[in-house]
Design a protein around this motif. Sequence first.
Motif, PDB file in Angstrom:
ATOM      1  N   UNK A 179      -5.327  -1.298  26.797  1.00  0.00           N
ATOM      2  CA  UNK A 179      -4.890  -0.882  25.458  1.00  0.00           C
ATOM      3  C   UNK A 179      -5.298  -1.923  24.426  1.00  0.00           C
ATOM      4  N   UNK A 180      -5.110  -3.180  24.755  1.00  0.00           N
ATOM      5  CA  UNK A 180      -5.449  -4.259  23.821  1.00  0.00           C
ATOM      6  C   UNK A 180      -6.948  -4.283  23.501  1.00  0.00           C
ATOM      7  N   UNK A 181      -7.779  -4.176  24.522  1.00  0.00           N
ATOM      8  CA  UNK A 181      -9.222  -4.321  24.317  1.00  0.00           C
ATOM      9  C   UNK A 181      -9.931  -3.027  23.929  1.00  0.00           C
ATOM     10  N   UNK A 182      -9.440  -1.881  24.372  1.00  0.00           N
ATOM     11  CA  UNK A 182     -10.102  -0.607  24.067  1.00  0.00           C
ATOM     12  C   UNK A 182      -9.397   0.177  22.954  1.00  0.00           C
ATOM     13  N   UNK A 183      -8.178  -0.239  22.595  1.00  0.00           N
ATOM     14  CA  UNK A 183      -7.465   0.431  21.519  1.00  0.00           C
ATOM     15  C   UNK A 183      -6.507   1.513  21.987  1.00  0.00           C
ATOM     16  N   UNK A 184      -6.687   1.983  23.222  1.00  0.00           N
ATOM     17  CA  UNK A 184      -5.793   2.994  23.785  1.00  0.00           C
ATOM     18  C   UNK A 184      -6.073   3.127  25.269  1.00  0.00           C
ATOM     19  N   UNK A 185      -5.118   3.753  25.972  1.00  0.00           N
ATOM     20  CA  UNK A 185      -5.307   4.014  27.398  1.00  0.00           C
ATOM     21  C   UNK A 185      -4.421   5.171  27.836  1.00  0.00           C
ATOM     22  N   UNK A 186      -4.905   5.893  28.829  1.00  0.00           N
ATOM     23  CA  UNK A 186      -4.114   6.934  29.478  1.00  0.00           C
ATOM     24  C   UNK A 186      -3.183   6.224  30.454  1.00  0.00           C
ATOM     25  N   UNK A 187      -1.872   6.312  30.220  1.00  0.00           N
ATOM     26  CA  UNK A 187      -0.931   5.576  31.057  1.00  0.00           C
ATOM     27  C   UNK A 187      -0.231   6.444  32.096  1.00  0.00           C
ATOM     28  N   UNK A 188      -0.295   7.773  31.922  1.00  0.00           N
ATOM     29  CA  UNK A 188       0.319   8.668  32.904  1.00  0.00           C
ATOM     30  C   UNK A 188      -0.226  10.073  32.699  1.00  0.00           C
ATOM     31  N   UNK A 189      -0.460  10.782  33.811  1.00  0.00           N
ATOM     32  CA  UNK A 189      -0.927  12.160  33.776  1.00  0.00           C
ATOM     33  C   UNK A 189       0.074  13.057  34.478  1.00  0.00           C
ATOM     34  N   UNK A 190       0.110  14.302  34.070  1.00  0.00           N
ATOM     35  CA  UNK A 190       1.000  15.274  34.699  1.00  0.00           C
ATOM     36  C   UNK A 190       1.119  16.510  33.845  1.00  0.00           C
ATOM     37  N   UNK A 191       2.086  17.338  34.161  1.00  0.00           N
ATOM     38  CA  UNK A 191       2.292  18.542  33.360  1.00  0.00           C
ATOM     39  C   UNK A 191       2.963  18.158  32.051  1.00  0.00           C
ATOM     40  N   UNK A 192       2.758  18.975  31.062  1.00  0.00           N
ATOM     41  CA  UNK A 192       3.332  18.725  29.748  1.00  0.00           C
ATOM     42  C   UNK A 192       4.842  18.560  29.825  1.00  0.00           C
ATOM     43  N   UNK A 193       5.490  19.417  30.589  1.00  0.00           N
ATOM     44  CA  UNK A 193       6.950  19.359  30.709  1.00  0.00           C
ATOM     45  C   UNK A 193       7.426  18.038  31.292  1.00  0.00           C
TER      46      UNK A 193
END
Length: 94
Positions: free
Chosen positions: A61-75
């Motif tokens: 997050x610090x070096x790229x500006x953002x990161x995907x931290x968790x995946x799953x269903x919207x709910x």
Amino acid sequence: MIEEKLEELLVDEELEEVLSDYTSNIIVYNDDPNTFEWVIASFVDVLKHSSTQAEQLAFLIHFKGKANVKSGSLDELRTFKDALVDRGLSAVIE
């Protein structure tokens, strides 16, 4: 008239079920106010990540500006995202 409304409701429910099956992601964006320690602790406490995984994500997050931290269903992701936002992190679901 009643049949049309019932059909409309059924279509809406089916669409909601289909959409909830798609994989979504919690994206956390870099910001100045939050320290590395706070971000790491938040990922460990809220997302149940290991400290190593949380630290790696904080650096991404610090070096790229953002990161995907968790995946799953919207709910399933809504609660996690809300908890991260409550801790002051810039988190969205995509």
